[in-house]
Design a protein around this motif. Structure first.
Motif, PDB file in Angstrom:
ATOM      1  N   GLY A  57      27.405  39.537  63.130  1.00  0.00           N
ATOM      2  CA  GLY A  57      27.341  40.978  63.351  1.00  0.00           C
ATOM      3  C   GLY A  57      27.575  41.777  62.082  1.00  0.00           C
ATOM      4  N   ALA A  58      27.182  43.049  62.137  1.00  0.00           N
ATOM      5  CA  ALA A  58      27.299  43.933  60.975  1.00  0.00           C
ATOM      6  C   ALA A  58      28.751  44.131  60.545  1.00  0.00           C
ATOM      7  CB  ALA A  58      26.654  45.283  61.290  1.00  0.00           C
ATOM      8  N   LYS A  59      29.649  44.293  61.499  1.00  0.00           N
ATOM      9  CA  LYS A  59      31.068  44.494  61.140  1.00  0.00           C
ATOM     10  C   LYS A  59      31.632  43.238  60.482  1.00  0.00           C
ATOM     11  CE  LYS A  59      31.931  48.706  62.119  1.00  0.00           C
ATOM     12  NZ  LYS A  59      32.233  49.652  61.056  1.00  0.00           N
ATOM     13  N   ARG A  60      31.239  42.081  60.958  1.00  0.00           N
ATOM     14  CA  ARG A  60      31.716  40.827  60.348  1.00  0.00           C
ATOM     15  C   ARG A  60      31.241  40.768  58.905  1.00  0.00           C
ATOM     16  NH1 ARG A  60      32.812  34.990  61.685  1.00  0.00           N
ATOM     17  NH2 ARG A  60      32.805  35.488  63.881  1.00  0.00           N
ATOM     18  N   ARG A  61      29.981  41.123  58.657  1.00  0.00           N
ATOM     19  CA  ARG A  61      29.463  41.109  57.286  1.00  0.00           C
ATOM     20  C   ARG A  61      30.201  42.120  56.410  1.00  0.00           C
ATOM     21  NH1 ARG A  61      24.726  40.729  60.240  1.00  0.00           N
ATOM     22  NH2 ARG A  61      24.176  42.905  59.817  1.00  0.00           N
ATOM     23  N   GLU A  62      30.509  43.279  56.978  1.00  0.00           N
ATOM     24  CA  GLU A  62      31.235  44.301  56.228  1.00  0.00           C
ATOM     25  C   GLU A  62      32.640  43.816  55.857  1.00  0.00           C
ATOM     26  OE1 GLU A  62      32.355  49.056  56.623  1.00  0.00           O
ATOM     27  OE2 GLU A  62      31.181  48.096  58.220  1.00  0.00           O
ATOM     28  N   ILE A  63      33.313  43.204  56.803  1.00  0.00           N
ATOM     29  CA  ILE A  63      34.662  42.670  56.538  1.00  0.00           C
ATOM     30  C   ILE A  63      34.584  41.549  55.506  1.00  0.00           C
ATOM     31  CG2 ILE A  63      36.614  41.419  57.558  1.00  0.00           C
ATOM     32  CD1 ILE A  63      36.431  44.463  58.237  1.00  0.00           C
ATOM     33  N   ALA A  64      33.564  40.715  55.597  1.00  0.00           N
ATOM     34  CA  ALA A  64      33.396  39.622  54.633  1.00  0.00           C
ATOM     35  C   ALA A  64      33.252  40.171  53.215  1.00  0.00           C
ATOM     36  CB  ALA A  64      32.177  38.780  54.999  1.00  0.00           C
ATOM     37  N   GLU A  65      32.503  41.241  53.049  1.00  0.00           N
ATOM     38  CA  GLU A  65      32.347  41.839  51.720  1.00  0.00           C
ATOM     39  C   GLU A  65      33.657  42.467  51.241  1.00  0.00           C
ATOM     40  OE1 GLU A  65      29.980  41.393  49.529  1.00  0.00           O
ATOM     41  OE2 GLU A  65      28.961  40.158  51.026  1.00  0.00           O
ATOM     42  N   MET A  66      34.384  43.092  52.161  1.00  0.00           N
ATOM     43  CA  MET A  66      35.687  43.664  51.799  1.00  0.00           C
ATOM     44  C   MET A  66      36.648  42.558  51.348  1.00  0.00           C
ATOM     45  SD  MET A  66      36.021  46.416  54.937  1.00  0.00           S
ATOM     46  CE  MET A  66      37.739  46.822  54.642  1.00  0.00           C
ATOM     47  N   PHE A  67      36.619  41.421  52.058  1.00  0.00           N
ATOM     48  CA  PHE A  67      37.493  40.298  51.715  1.00  0.00           C
ATOM     49  C   PHE A  67      37.087  39.702  50.376  1.00  0.00           C
ATOM     50  CE2 PHE A  67      39.252  35.950  53.179  1.00  0.00           C
ATOM     51  CZ  PHE A  67      40.503  36.235  52.666  1.00  0.00           C
ATOM     52  N   ARG A  68      35.787  39.629  50.125  1.00  0.00           N
ATOM     53  CA  ARG A  68      35.309  39.132  48.840  1.00  0.00           C
ATOM     54  C   ARG A  68      35.816  40.020  47.707  1.00  0.00           C
ATOM     55  NH1 ARG A  68      32.478  39.448  44.583  1.00  0.00           N
ATOM     56  NH2 ARG A  68      31.333  37.662  43.776  1.00  0.00           N
ATOM     57  N   THR A  69      35.686  41.332  47.881  1.00  0.00           N
ATOM     58  CA  THR A  69      36.121  42.283  46.852  1.00  0.00           C
ATOM     59  C   THR A  69      37.621  42.157  46.593  1.00  0.00           C
ATOM     60  OG1 THR A  69      34.357  43.819  47.412  1.00  0.00           O
ATOM     61  CG2 THR A  69      36.269  44.730  46.255  1.00  0.00           C
ATOM     62  N   LEU A  70      38.428  42.124  47.664  1.00  0.00           N
ATOM     63  CA  LEU A  70      39.876  41.997  47.494  1.00  0.00           C
ATOM     64  C   LEU A  70      40.233  40.676  46.810  1.00  0.00           C
ATOM     65  CD1 LEU A  70      42.716  43.154  47.987  1.00  0.00           C
ATOM     66  CD2 LEU A  70      42.690  41.951  50.192  1.00  0.00           C
ATOM     67  N   SER A  71      39.583  39.606  47.223  1.00  0.00           N
ATOM     68  CA  SER A  71      39.862  38.298  46.616  1.00  0.00           C
ATOM     69  C   SER A  71      39.503  38.280  45.136  1.00  0.00           C
ATOM     70  CB  SER A  71      39.102  37.197  47.360  1.00  0.00           C
ATOM     71  OG  SER A  71      39.568  37.111  48.684  1.00  0.00           O
ATOM     72  N   TYR A  72      38.407  38.933  44.779  1.00  0.00           N
ATOM     73  CA  TYR A  72      38.011  39.019  43.381  1.00  0.00           C
ATOM     74  C   TYR A  72      39.041  39.813  42.584  1.00  0.00           C
ATOM     75  CZ  TYR A  72      35.070  39.494  39.262  1.00  0.00           C
ATOM     76  OH  TYR A  72      34.590  39.433  37.983  1.00  0.00           O
ATOM     77  N   GLU A  73      39.460  40.950  43.137  1.00  0.00           N
ATOM     78  CA  GLU A  73      40.426  41.810  42.444  1.00  0.00           C
ATOM     79  C   GLU A  73      41.792  41.136  42.280  1.00  0.00           C
ATOM     80  OE1 GLU A  73      40.384  45.322  44.874  1.00  0.00           O
ATOM     81  OE2 GLU A  73      38.489  46.025  44.018  1.00  0.00           O
ATOM     82  N   THR A  74      42.211  40.376  43.278  1.00  0.00           N
ATOM     83  CA  THR A  74      43.547  39.766  43.214  1.00  0.00           C
ATOM     84  C   THR A  74      43.561  38.428  42.477  1.00  0.00           C
ATOM     85  OG1 THR A  74      43.245  38.774  45.408  1.00  0.00           O
ATOM     86  CG2 THR A  74      44.362  40.920  45.299  1.00  0.00           C
ATOM     87  N   SER A  75      42.414  37.987  42.008  1.00  0.00           N
ATOM     88  CA  SER A  75      42.383  36.741  41.232  1.00  0.00           C
ATOM     89  C   SER A  75      41.997  37.014  39.779  1.00  0.00           C
ATOM     90  CB  SER A  75      41.431  35.731  41.882  1.00  0.00           C
ATOM     91  OG  SER A  75      40.131  36.247  41.969  1.00  0.00           O
ATOM     92  N   ALA A  76      42.413  38.175  39.278  1.00  0.00           N
ATOM     93  CA  ALA A  76      42.081  38.594  37.908  1.00  0.00           C
ATOM     94  C   ALA A  76      42.608  37.611  36.861  1.00  0.00           C
ATOM     95  CB  ALA A  76      42.619  39.994  37.641  1.00  0.00           C
ATOM     96  N   GLN A  77      43.650  36.853  37.202  1.00  0.00           N
ATOM     97  CA  GLN A  77      44.222  35.912  36.255  1.00  0.00           C
ATOM     98  C   GLN A  77      43.332  34.680  36.053  1.00  0.00           C
ATOM     99  OE1 GLN A  77      45.097  36.235  39.388  1.00  0.00           O
ATOM    100  NE2 GLN A  77      45.409  34.222  40.243  1.00  0.00           N
ATOM    101  N   LEU A  78      42.363  34.484  36.941  1.00  0.00           N
ATOM    102  CA  LEU A  78      41.473  33.327  36.843  1.00  0.00           C
ATOM    103  C   LEU A  78      40.300  33.636  35.905  1.00  0.00           C
ATOM    104  CD1 LEU A  78      41.221  32.274  40.596  1.00  0.00           C
ATOM    105  CD2 LEU A  78      42.642  31.240  38.809  1.00  0.00           C
ATOM    106  N   PRO A  79      39.844  32.634  35.188  1.00  0.00           N
ATOM    107  CA  PRO A  79      38.664  32.844  34.339  1.00  0.00           C
ATOM    108  C   PRO A  79      37.392  32.841  35.199  1.00  0.00           C
ATOM    109  CG  PRO A  79      39.381  30.571  34.202  1.00  0.00           C
ATOM    110  CD  PRO A  79      40.392  31.285  35.065  1.00  0.00           C
ATOM    111  N   GLU A  80      36.366  33.512  34.696  1.00  0.00           N
ATOM    112  CA  GLU A  80      35.051  33.393  35.327  1.00  0.00           C
ATOM    113  C   GLU A  80      34.547  31.992  34.995  1.00  0.00           C
ATOM    114  OE1 GLU A  80      33.478  35.153  37.409  1.00  0.00           O
ATOM    115  OE2 GLU A  80      34.520  37.042  37.298  1.00  0.00           O
TER     116      GLU A  80
END
Length: 191
Positions: A57-80
Protein backbone atom coordinates in the motif's frame (compact mmCIF):
# COMPACT_ATOMS: atom_id res chain seq x y z
CA UNK A 1 -7.23 -25.81 24.52
CA UNK A 2 -5.44 -27.51 27.37
CA UNK A 3 -3.47 -25.54 29.96
CA UNK A 4 -0.32 -27.25 28.71
CA UNK A 5 -0.88 -25.97 25.18
CA UNK A 6 -1.08 -22.41 26.52
CA UNK A 7 2.17 -22.89 28.45
CA UNK A 8 3.77 -24.52 25.40
CA UNK A 9 2.73 -21.57 23.22
CA UNK A 10 4.14 -19.07 25.71
CA UNK A 11 7.43 -20.94 25.88
CA UNK A 12 7.81 -21.49 22.13
CA UNK A 13 6.70 -18.05 20.86
CA UNK A 14 9.61 -15.94 19.67
CA UNK A 15 10.12 -12.46 18.34
CA UNK A 16 11.09 -12.73 14.67
CA UNK A 17 11.90 -10.16 12.00
CA UNK A 18 12.94 -12.43 9.12
CA UNK A 19 10.01 -13.87 7.23
CA UNK A 20 9.18 -16.01 4.22
CA UNK A 21 7.21 -14.48 1.35
CA UNK A 22 3.97 -16.14 2.52
CA UNK A 23 1.20 -13.54 2.67
CA UNK A 24 -0.95 -12.92 5.71
CA UNK A 25 -4.64 -12.92 4.78
CA UNK A 26 -6.67 -9.99 6.09
CA UNK A 27 -9.21 -12.29 7.74
CA UNK A 28 -6.40 -14.10 9.54
CA UNK A 29 -4.89 -10.80 10.64
CA UNK A 30 -8.37 -9.72 11.75
CA UNK A 31 -8.64 -12.83 13.92
CA UNK A 32 -5.36 -12.00 15.64
CA UNK A 33 -6.48 -8.41 16.19
CA UNK A 34 -9.72 -9.74 17.68
CA UNK A 35 -7.63 -11.85 20.09
CA UNK A 36 -5.69 -8.70 20.97
CA UNK A 37 -8.92 -6.93 21.89
CA UNK A 38 -9.68 -9.60 24.51
CA UNK A 39 -6.66 -8.60 26.60
CA UNK A 40 -7.27 -7.73 30.23
CA UNK A 41 -7.71 -4.02 30.70
CA UNK A 42 -8.28 -2.07 33.86
CA UNK A 43 -11.56 -0.15 34.03
CA UNK A 44 -12.56 -1.84 30.75
CA UNK A 45 -10.95 1.10 28.97
CA UNK A 46 -10.04 -0.94 25.85
CA UNK A 47 -7.19 1.54 25.37
CA UNK A 48 -5.48 -0.07 22.39
CA UNK A 49 -5.49 1.35 18.90
CA UNK A 50 -4.04 -0.56 15.95
CA UNK A 51 -3.16 0.79 12.53
CA UNK A 52 -2.56 -1.81 9.82
CA UNK A 53 -0.32 -0.81 6.92
CA UNK A 54 -1.39 -2.90 3.93
CA UNK A 55 1.36 -4.84 2.16
CA UNK A 56 2.14 -2.97 -1.06
CA UNK A 57 0.00 0.00 0.00
CA UNK A 58 0.88 3.66 -0.45
CA UNK A 59 1.17 4.35 3.29
CA UNK A 60 3.52 1.39 3.72
CA UNK A 61 5.73 2.75 0.93
CA UNK A 62 5.66 6.21 2.51
CA UNK A 63 6.68 4.83 5.91
CA UNK A 64 9.42 2.75 4.26
CA UNK A 65 10.91 5.90 2.71
CA UNK A 66 10.67 7.75 6.03
CA UNK A 67 12.47 4.84 7.74
CA UNK A 68 15.13 4.82 5.03
CA UNK A 69 15.74 8.56 5.49
CA UNK A 70 15.96 8.28 9.30
CA UNK A 71 18.28 5.28 9.06
CA UNK A 72 20.53 7.14 6.64
CA UNK A 73 20.63 10.22 8.87
CA UNK A 74 21.36 8.26 12.05
CA UNK A 75 24.18 6.24 10.49
CA UNK A 76 26.31 9.28 9.59
CA UNK A 77 29.29 7.66 11.33
CA UNK A 78 29.35 4.89 8.71
CA UNK A 79 31.28 5.29 5.47
CA UNK A 80 29.52 5.14 2.12
CA UNK A 81 28.34 2.74 0.69
CA UNK A 82 27.67 1.05 4.08
CA UNK A 83 25.48 3.98 5.14
CA UNK A 84 23.33 3.64 2.02
CA UNK A 85 23.13 -0.13 2.51
CA UNK A 86 21.86 0.30 6.09
CA UNK A 87 19.23 2.78 4.91
CA UNK A 88 18.14 0.55 2.03
CA UNK A 89 17.86 -2.45 4.39
CA UNK A 90 15.63 -0.44 6.72
CA UNK A 91 13.33 0.47 3.84
CA UNK A 92 13.25 -3.13 2.64
CA UNK A 93 12.32 -4.42 6.10
CA UNK A 94 9.20 -2.24 6.12
CA UNK A 95 8.29 -3.08 2.53
CA UNK A 96 8.83 -6.83 2.73
CA UNK A 97 7.16 -7.73 6.02
CA UNK A 98 3.99 -9.65 5.14
CA UNK A 99 2.07 -7.58 7.71
CA UNK A 100 2.92 -4.40 9.61
CA UNK A 101 0.84 -2.92 12.42
CA UNK A 102 1.44 0.04 14.70
CA UNK A 103 0.06 -0.39 18.22
CA UNK A 104 -0.81 2.63 20.36
CA UNK A 105 -2.36 3.11 23.79
CA UNK A 106 -4.63 5.91 24.89
CA UNK A 107 -3.29 8.57 27.22
CA UNK A 108 -5.46 9.75 30.09
CA UNK A 109 -5.35 12.87 32.26
CA UNK A 110 -4.77 10.48 35.15
CA UNK A 111 -1.15 9.18 35.11
CA UNK A 112 -2.21 5.92 36.77
CA UNK A 113 -4.82 5.26 34.06
CA UNK A 114 -2.24 6.05 31.35
CA UNK A 115 0.14 3.49 32.87
CA UNK A 116 -2.67 0.92 33.05
CA UNK A 117 -3.58 1.64 29.43
CA UNK A 118 -0.01 1.02 28.30
CA UNK A 119 0.14 -2.24 30.26
CA UNK A 120 -3.19 -3.38 28.80
CA UNK A 121 -2.01 -2.61 25.27
CA UNK A 122 1.18 -4.57 25.89
CA UNK A 123 -1.05 -7.49 26.96
CA UNK A 124 -3.04 -7.03 23.75
CA UNK A 125 0.16 -7.26 21.71
CA UNK A 126 1.07 -10.46 23.55
CA UNK A 127 -2.39 -11.89 22.77
CA UNK A 128 -1.90 -11.02 19.10
CA UNK A 129 1.56 -12.60 19.15
CA UNK A 130 0.29 -15.83 20.70
CA UNK A 131 -2.66 -16.02 18.28
CA UNK A 132 -0.31 -15.54 15.31
CA UNK A 133 2.07 -18.14 16.76
CA UNK A 134 -0.79 -20.65 17.06
CA UNK A 135 -1.30 -20.24 13.29
CA UNK A 136 2.39 -20.72 12.45
CA UNK A 137 3.27 -17.04 12.17
CA UNK A 138 5.50 -14.82 14.30
CA UNK A 139 5.59 -11.20 15.42
CA UNK A 140 8.65 -8.99 15.71
CA UNK A 141 7.69 -6.30 18.22
CA UNK A 142 9.84 -3.20 17.70
CA UNK A 143 10.11 -0.14 19.91
CA UNK A 144 13.07 1.17 17.94
CA UNK A 145 13.52 3.73 15.19
CA UNK A 146 10.59 2.48 13.12
CA UNK A 147 8.35 3.75 15.93
CA UNK A 148 10.11 7.11 16.24
CA UNK A 149 9.84 8.41 12.71
CA UNK A 150 9.33 12.19 12.60
CA UNK A 151 5.73 12.82 11.54
CA UNK A 152 4.71 9.15 11.90
CA UNK A 153 1.45 9.77 13.76
CA UNK A 154 0.16 12.34 11.28
CA UNK A 155 1.29 10.22 8.32
CA UNK A 156 -0.72 7.18 9.42
CA UNK A 157 -3.63 9.06 10.97
CA UNK A 158 -2.85 8.34 14.63
CA UNK A 159 -3.91 10.83 17.24
CA UNK A 160 -0.85 12.79 18.37
CA UNK A 161 -1.87 12.21 22.00
CA UNK A 162 -1.68 8.41 21.74
CA UNK A 163 1.37 6.65 23.16
CA UNK A 164 3.34 4.39 20.82
CA UNK A 165 3.56 0.81 22.08
CA UNK A 166 5.31 -0.71 19.09
CA UNK A 167 5.63 -1.57 15.45
CA UNK A 168 4.60 -5.17 14.84
CA UNK A 169 6.26 -6.95 11.93
CA UNK A 170 4.30 -10.15 11.22
CA UNK A 171 4.87 -13.11 8.94
CA UNK A 172 5.78 -16.75 8.62
CA UNK A 173 9.19 -17.07 10.26
CA UNK A 174 12.18 -17.89 8.09
CA UNK A 175 13.40 -19.82 11.15
CA UNK A 176 12.39 -19.92 14.79
CA UNK A 177 15.21 -18.89 17.10
CA UNK A 178 15.75 -20.70 20.36
CA UNK A 179 15.76 -18.88 23.65
CA UNK A 180 16.47 -19.54 27.28
CA UNK A 181 15.26 -17.87 30.41
CA UNK A 182 17.02 -17.73 33.71
CA UNK A 183 15.57 -20.01 36.39
CA UNK A 184 12.42 -18.73 38.03
CA UNK A 185 14.22 -18.75 41.37
CA UNK A 186 16.48 -15.97 40.08
CA UNK A 187 13.62 -13.52 39.59
CA UNK A 188 10.95 -14.58 42.11
CA UNK A 189 10.96 -13.82 45.82
CA UNK A 190 8.64 -15.81 48.07
CA UNK A 191 7.80 -14.11 51.38
Amino acid sequence: MSPNSVIDAIRSRRSVREFTDRAVANDQLGGWLEAACWAPNHRLAEPWRFIVLEHGGAKRREIAEMFRTLSYETSAQLPEPKRTAVADAAREEVLSAPALIYAYSLVDDDKEATKENYAATACAVQNLSLAAHADGFAVGWSTGRVTRLPGLASTIGADESWEMVGGLFIGEPERMPRAQRQPMEEVVTWL
